[in-house]
Design an enzyme around this catalytic site. Structure first.
Site, PDB file in Angstrom:
ATOM      1  N   GLU A   1       0.867  -1.192   0.000  1.00 12.77           N
ATOM      2  CA  GLU A   1       0.000   0.000   0.000  1.00 12.77           C
ATOM      3  C   GLU A   1       0.900   1.237   0.000  1.00 12.77           C
ATOM      4  O   GLU A   1       1.835   1.329   0.782  1.00 12.77           O
ATOM      5  CB  GLU A   1      -0.906  -0.041   1.238  1.00 12.77           C
ATOM      6  CG  GLU A   1      -1.575   1.262   1.637  1.00 12.77           C
ATOM      7  CD  GLU A   1      -2.488   1.861   0.567  1.00 12.77           C
ATOM      8  OE1 GLU A   1      -3.191   1.104  -0.124  1.00 12.77           O
ATOM      9  OE2 GLU A   1      -2.470   3.105   0.411  1.00 12.77           O
TER      10      GLU A   1
ATOM     11  N   CYS B   1     -15.930   5.545   3.242  1.00 18.71           N
ATOM     12  CA  CYS B   1     -17.316   5.998   3.117  1.00 18.71           C
ATOM     13  C   CYS B   1     -17.817   6.650   4.400  1.00 18.71           C
ATOM     14  O   CYS B   1     -18.834   7.337   4.399  1.00 18.71           O
ATOM     15  CB  CYS B   1     -18.240   4.830   2.782  1.00 18.71           C
ATOM     16  SG  CYS B   1     -17.558   3.736   1.547  1.00 18.71           S
TER      17      CYS B   1
END
Lengths: 567, 567
Positions: A36, A46
């Site tokens: 990552e 979200c």
């Protein structure tokens, strides 16, 4: 010992961790590494607008498991059994040699990592409009944890008060609510002449716009932002029509798939962006999988199946499961999406699944639509709240193509039933026949979704002559002598009215007796609160020989224009 | 003028008015008459418990339209265009002569009414158990408006305090909540050893029982009521085990279909009661239709299709529409029900659709089940609440057979999606693939229903070795040396525990390091809060060569027995 299957996963937000975690459960011996670029893995992006709103105190809760364990690299190694390298960027893929070149963003060292199976889950990036001032201070994108954290901190420390949200998609709808609830002054600027232009038809969008305005949000629709100005930091948002004073701007005008790695490696990508995958999430190289916000999805539908770019955490997780299953030899195809989305906008639930009317028209499909409004549970219960549903169906096949739902009532349930119905290729008759759960705290005896399907069937059968709100408004604007027949009770009429002097008020119960008061040679638009009685009036007038009668679909509840009210 | 089609409708509560109203919209010229034995027509009987609870002030609101217009005979005549005769009883049907004999219950006059089409919508009646004292004062059935009105009046005027509810079906679950909220002392007596025996499997029922008890409801399960005693009015309820002091009793032990008229006319009825209808709601006489609580329904299912008596207002309305359509020449078959029901029990939503595990076993179907628990939206949102879902699927076809949902979370939405999935013959893979609406206020990224389907698929694929709570308890009771492996965090362990000294506590993150602490020659039942980590533990132990490992499905949240908690 046989060599272990080496799986590399690029990207550590949603699809990546899901793939790696499930893969280790399916193939405990596999050698799985997730890399990552950022410092943080596996967070619920979200949830950012809800952190900004203040619904939970620490943005790091978005990186935690439900019992408060932080999803760090060590967590994944200990609990899930795979390796996580953060601050590590994938530079390129050598698909022939089956290696990827990676760079450690701290030491700047580079090396090659070999794989047997590669998973690209590089996500999406917010679009950055190429306008002057986009790099000023106090311009945010709400995409990563640090964005939301710095936004909240700046609002508090700098006392920011005037927010301009650029783009009226679902992220800025959520942000509008969050910022209004924090006491800020909010203006939303949108290039299209409606909010949520990719999501809702204009008639439905206008109802949400009314609600936003009632909550104090200013809307600047049909205005293009030309520049952000200020001395080092945001002071004003310039559009092609005005300058809006602002001390912060939030830009959310879309997301583009991060498909560069895949493109550079020669993998098939869609012309407008997004890695193309098959039903097992394989790219054009069968050893390379892709999922999440970097891919385009198939659009599952009995009638049309165009590819669709809809970046959503729910789909990313489905991709992750599909990829892990396929690598482990369990074939469970992921057939695609139906374009379902839902968004909380203050007290409204706003949802869509399947096709909008506009999209159906662009595809040149022969569709019929209906707009319905009514309560989400029996009127005698105090919790009963209104819903407005728009349904789009194929005329030829009588199959459901799309549903849009807005309002204060429980729209999320009906949306998910509609999404299921579209997934299974339901006809309108079937939607009316599903044995949905009925008890007064949950639903009227006939569920709103079934009732809307009934209205649409009645229209298709030529029994109901409904006219959608925007078309009714057009007739009102064009035909001076149209009769607007309000068939509500005197009490209702006293409290709320269509502000138009062509309104004739005859309660439904008196219509049969007073039918001679109405002329047969003029167009009559009948309506009531929700237009069940409007429809009854149309049938009564038809039976008496009136031919030029329609009812306004959804009645006053779904009327997107002004209404006169007593108070 | 040609003679008008004469349609007679017997019964004026739900299916009757729906049929007559729609028929007049479809065939304005038809001569439609509805007769009703009682004085009141078209009321929402399902709303009675909420009137008792005090959620609305006037029981007559149940007879009103959403805008407050009373649905009287005059209303139906003026607004809907058909005639209504109340206090009029149908005595018999002469199907050869196409007439019915009716009696005016006020004047006692009788006459014959001719019909072209007849609709039987005579509803159902509450079962009256043949026990001593059933006719005492202060024994109620909650079926008609006047029942609820007199119950509320008596509670207030007579100061009734101690209620015994006979039967633990959904009506008395709703009544238990209503009466507790009115401050009464409530005991529920049920002959079966669980509540809602026709509705829920025992494991799910036990979770609702825990909730009822937490709300102060006393349960007397596995007890048969033998008599109601008292001097003119209820003083005690005698069961085969005890005498329960009471000053009021509510009897709700089932409903039987009012099929006498049909039986006497020689129409086909089910052996256990209920008029048999085809997909157009025609009885064995094609000119006679029937619908609502007086008929048996088909059970729509890909695997089994037994007839089912489930009296519900939602189905009655579907019947009404189907009948009107068929009489008017619009063929829209009503294919049947999937046995969906939902009920609010205090803070719990309790729902079922399709088959219970018990029913599947009675039908000798080869099924697999899974119990799942978890939050209905992301844990970081304050509104997040737990749900427990049990899923039953066919092993051979991997199709969904049934779903049961209990808990404080939004179970109604998942229930309706499950009902839709069963209606369309969904496989478990399809349930995981439906594109349900995702945003944090509405759902976790993977919907609970999809996750439960995944658990079930993992079990079927031999990856997850789940053991249902009741089976786990049985093992705990039978095997002294079973190891109960709690893999939660120390903080969770400190707050709540399984009260059993065979518990070994190793947090999941430490399991790989401490794996040598566990023996391979004993059964290990792993668990956590919801058993995601329990499942992970099982996979980790399997990978390390442990074969006798299972995880307890649903974890502590779905554990129906006692749990030790700190406070």
């Amino acid at each position: 010992m046989a060599s272990r299957l080496r799986v590399l996963v690029i990207g550590g937000v949603a699809c990546g961790p899901k793939t790696a975690s499930r893969l280790k459960r399916l193939l405990p011996d596999a050698d799985v590494t997730m890399i990552e670029k950022g410092a943080i893995v596996s967070y619920g992006a979200c949830g950012l607008p809800y952190y900004v709103e203040g619904l939970f105190p620490d943005v790091n809760m978005l990186t935690e498991t439900p019992v408060g364990v932080s999803r760090t690299p060590i967590f994944f190694e200990k609990a899930k059994g795979f390796r996580v390298l953060t601050r590590t960027e994938a530079l390129r893929i050598d698909s022939r040699g089956k290696t990827i070149r990676v760079r450690d963003l701290d030491t700047h060292g580079e090396n090659d990592m070999p794989y047997d199976k590669l998973v690209i889950a590089t996500g999406g990036s917010p679009l950055r409009p190429p306008i002057d001032g986009i790099d000023l201070n106090n311009v945010w994108y709400v995409r990563e944890l640090q964005d939301a954290a710095s936004l909240v901190e700046s609002i508090e420390k700098l006392g920011l008060r005037k927010a301009v949200l650029i783009g009226a998609g679902y992220i800025n709808m959520e942000m509008a609510e969050a910022l209004v609830k924090k006491g800020l002054d909010v203006t939303v600027v949108e290039m299209f002449d409606q909010i949520m232009p990719q999501f809702l038809d204009p008639d439905m969008a206008m109802l949400v716009q009314k609600h936003l305005q009632a909550k104090g949000v200013r809307l600047a629709l049909g205005e293009a932002v030309t520049a952000i100005t200020g001395n080092g930091k945001v002071e004003s948002i310039k559009t092609d029509k005005q300058a809006i004073p602002a001390d912060l701007a939030i830009v959310a005008v879309g997301v583009r798939p991060n498909d560069r790695l895949a493109r550079d490696a020669g993998l098939l990508c869609a012309p407008k962006g997004g890695i193309v995958i098959n039903s097992y999430c394989q790219t054009s190289d069968p050893h390379i999988y892709a999922g999440g916000d970097c891919v385009v999805n198939h659009y599952v539908h009995p009638i049309t199946g165009a590819p669709l770019y809809v970046p959503l955490g729910s789909t990313a997780n489905k991709h992750g499961r599909t990829i892990a299953n396929h690598i482990a030899g369990l074939t469970s195809p992921f057939c695609g999406i139906t374009g379902t989305g839902v968004c909380k906008v203050f007290d409204f639930t706003v949802g869509r699944t399947g096709m909008s009317e506009r999209l159906a028209q662009e595809l040149n499909l022969d569709v019929e639509t209906a707009v319905w409004s009514g309560p989400d549970m029996p009127h005698y219960l105090p919790g009963s709240k209104p819903l407005i549903i728009k349904m789009v169906a194929s005329k030829r096949y009588r199959k459901l193509l799309g549903v849009q739902i807005v309002g204060m009532g429980d729209g999320s349930k009906r949306l998910d039933v509609a999404a299921s119905a579209i997934f299974f290729g339901a006809t309108l008759d079937q939607i009316g026949a599903i044995d949905l759960g009925y008890a007064p705290p949950y639903s009227p005896p006939i569920d709103p979704l079934a009732t809307t399907a009934h209205v649409l069937l009645n229209k298709m059968n030529g029994i109901a002559k409904g006219i959608p709100p925007l078309a009714a408004k057009q007739i009102m604007d064009q035909q001076k002598d149209v009769i607007l027949l309000d068939v509500r009770t005197p009490k209702e009429y006293d409290e709320m009215r269509l502000p138009d002097d062509r309104v004739v008020h005859i309660p439904l119960g008196a219509l049969r007796e007073r039918i001679q008061d109405l002329p047969k040679d003029r167009d009559i638009l009948a309506f009531c609160k929700v237009s069940m009685r409007g429809y009854e009036a149309q049938r009564i007038l038809n039976a008496a020989g009136f031919e030029r009668v329609w009812f306004i679909e959804g009645g006053l509840v779904a009327w997107p224009f002004n209404v006169w009210t007593k108070n």
